[in-house]
Write an enzyme that holds these catalytic residues in place. Structure first.
Site, short mmCIF file in Angstrom:
data_model
loop_
_atom_site.label_atom_id
_atom_site.label_comp_id
_atom_site.label_asym_id
_atom_site.label_seq_id
_atom_site.Cartn_x
_atom_site.Cartn_y
_atom_site.Cartn_z
N ASP A 23 0.68 -1.53 0.08
CA ASP A 23 -0.17 -0.16 0.10
C ASP A 23 0.77 1.06 -0.33
O ASP A 23 2.21 1.21 0.18
CB ASP A 23 -0.99 -0.31 1.17
CG ASP A 23 -2.00 0.87 1.29
OD1 ASP A 23 -2.59 1.41 -0.02
OD2 ASP A 23 -2.64 1.09 1.78
N HIS A 40 2.11 3.72 -8.93
CA HIS A 40 2.37 2.13 -9.79
C HIS A 40 3.07 1.94 -10.13
O HIS A 40 3.15 0.13 -9.43
CB HIS A 40 0.94 2.21 -10.48
CG HIS A 40 -0.41 2.45 -9.12
ND1 HIS A 40 -0.93 1.04 -7.99
CD2 HIS A 40 -1.95 3.05 -9.41
CE1 HIS A 40 -2.03 2.31 -7.31
NE2 HIS A 40 -2.05 2.67 -8.85
N LEU A 134 10.91 -19.93 -4.91
CA LEU A 134 9.64 -18.91 -4.33
C LEU A 134 8.89 -19.29 -4.88
O LEU A 134 8.42 -19.77 -6.65
CB LEU A 134 10.17 -17.82 -4.38
CG LEU A 134 9.52 -16.87 -4.29
CD1 LEU A 134 9.02 -16.69 -2.42
CD2 LEU A 134 9.73 -15.43 -4.88
C1 IPE Z 1 -5.24 -2.72 -0.24
O1 IPE Z 1 -5.04 -1.24 -0.26
C2 IPE Z 1 -5.50 -3.17 -1.87
C3 IPE Z 1 -3.87 -3.32 -2.01
C4 IPE Z 1 -2.44 -2.61 -1.58
C5 IPE Z 1 -3.91 -4.44 -3.76
P1 IPE Z 1 -6.39 -0.67 -0.20
O2 IPE Z 1 -5.62 1.24 -0.06
O3 IPE Z 1 -7.24 -0.26 -1.29
O4 IPE Z 1 -6.79 -0.29 0.64
P2 IPE Z 1 -7.72 0.43 1.30
O5 IPE Z 1 -9.17 1.01 0.72
O6 IPE Z 1 -7.26 1.74 2.60
O7 IPE Z 1 -8.07 0.00 3.04
C1 IPE Z 2 -1.42 0.28 -3.07
O1 IPE Z 2 -1.65 1.71 -3.68
C2 IPE Z 2 -2.06 -0.27 -4.63
C3 IPE Z 2 -3.15 -1.11 -5.25
C4 IPE Z 2 -4.69 -0.81 -4.40
C5 IPE Z 2 -3.07 -1.11 -6.41
P1 IPE Z 2 -2.87 2.97 -3.05
O2 IPE Z 2 -2.79 3.10 -4.36
O3 IPE Z 2 -3.62 2.05 -2.29
O4 IPE Z 2 -1.88 3.86 -2.32
P2 IPE Z 2 -2.37 4.44 -1.52
O5 IPE Z 2 -3.02 3.99 -0.92
O6 IPE Z 2 -3.27 5.79 -2.55
O7 IPE Z 2 -1.73 5.27 -1.25
MG MG Z 3 -4.05 3.04 -0.44
#
Ligand code: IPE
Ligand code: IPE
Ligand code: MG
Length: 254
Positions: A23, A40, A134
């Site tokens: 995240d 990303h 792995l």
């Molecule tokens: C969880 O992250 C899903 C992934 C990392 C793929 P999110 O950023 O979507 O989670 P929430 O919405 O903050 O809980």
């Molecule tokens: C996690 O990073 C990746 C996915 C959920 C695909 P985020 O896109 O949730 O990044 P933040 O939380 O908005 O910083």
């Molecule tokens: Mg996120």
């Protein structure tokens, strides 16, 4: 995994299975006044580094949460961008994973993905299925509640066809029908990006997993960051319901 095995009652050894919620990509980009897509893309580079490092460290399984069943709620352009990145990454990485003896496996409901993506996922799994270093598990359109529901559905189908008696429903049986069947349970859960929640990741499987939360944003998470998480893990006493004394008296290596 059996919780009765004394060798599993200690975290002194390396985790066999590490599960990560990657995240913070969006915030990483926003901090640089860049579009979320840039974060990303940087996230994919961090994935590459982590996969290499885990393979080197002889970790058996690395599970990465790439796209949750709730992430469809994001703006359409971000969802399309993520799907494109997912496909492009598979196209460029599968051969490399294969050459490094890494086995690729996907968990999640893939029926909602495009045909080309589903095809690439199936190809990646088939091509790497005999690899023995792995195992890289990518959770895509994954939700822990979906996983438990689909396991129940499979079990009910087997009961209705008479393949299984109703009394066969046990934790062990449900476990065998989860998308993670055959893998050891996660020993170490890591969430980057500062949030302290599970966000519908591996709900059943995390029952006794050691949790590690770090404010580091995913694109900044590197070998040292993972090493810090593993060191934290190794310093913990896993008790699985026993007392600390019981663990020590079994004279297991701590
Ligand atoms: C969880 O992250 C899903 C992934 C990392 C793929 P999110 O950023 O979507 O989670 P929430 O919405 O903050 O809980
Ligand atoms: C996690 O990073 C990746 C996915 C959920 C695909 P985020 O896109 O949730 O990044 P933040 O939380 O908005 O910083
Ligand atoms: Mg996120």
């Amino acid at each position: 995994m059996s919780h009765d095995d004394p060798n599993l009652l200690t975290a002194a050894n390396n985790p066999r299975h590490i599960a990560i919620i990657m995240d913070g990509n969006g915030r990483w980009a926003q901090k640089r006044f860049m579009p979320r897509a840039f974060g990303h893309q940087a996230g994919v580079k961090a994935v590459r580094k982590m996969v290499e490092y885990c393979a080197q460290q002889q970790i058996e399984v690395l599970t990465l949460f790439a796209f949750s069943s709730e992430n469809w709620r994001r703006p359409q352009d971000e969802v399309s961008m993520l799907m494109g990145l997912f496909l492009a990454t598979l196209q460029s990485e599968i051969n490399k994973l294969d050459r490094n003896n890494i086995r690729l496996r996907f968990i999640g409901d893939r029926s909602q993905f495009s045909e080309s993506l589903q095809k690439k996922m199936a190809e990646g799994e088939a091509q790497t299925q005999h690899n023995s270093a792995l195992t890289l598990v990518i959770a895509a359109n994954y939700g822990g509640r979906w996983d438990i529901s689909q396991a129940c559905q499979q079990v009910v189908d087997k009961i209705l066809t008479g393949e299984l008696p109703q009394q066969a429903i046990t934790e062990h049986l449900l476990n065998q029908h989860l998308s993670t069947h055959g893998l050891p349970e996660p020993d170490l859960f890591i969430r980057t990006g500062g949030e302290q929640r599970v966000s519908n990741f591996l709900l059943w499987q995390l029952a006794y997993t050691e949790m590690y939360f770090t404010p580091t944003l995913w694109p900044d998470f590197d070998e040292q960051s993972l090493e810090a998480a593993i060191i934290s893990f190794k310093g913990r006493q896993r008790r699985f319901g026993h007392t600390g004394e019981q663990i020590l008296n079994q004279s297991v290596t701590l």
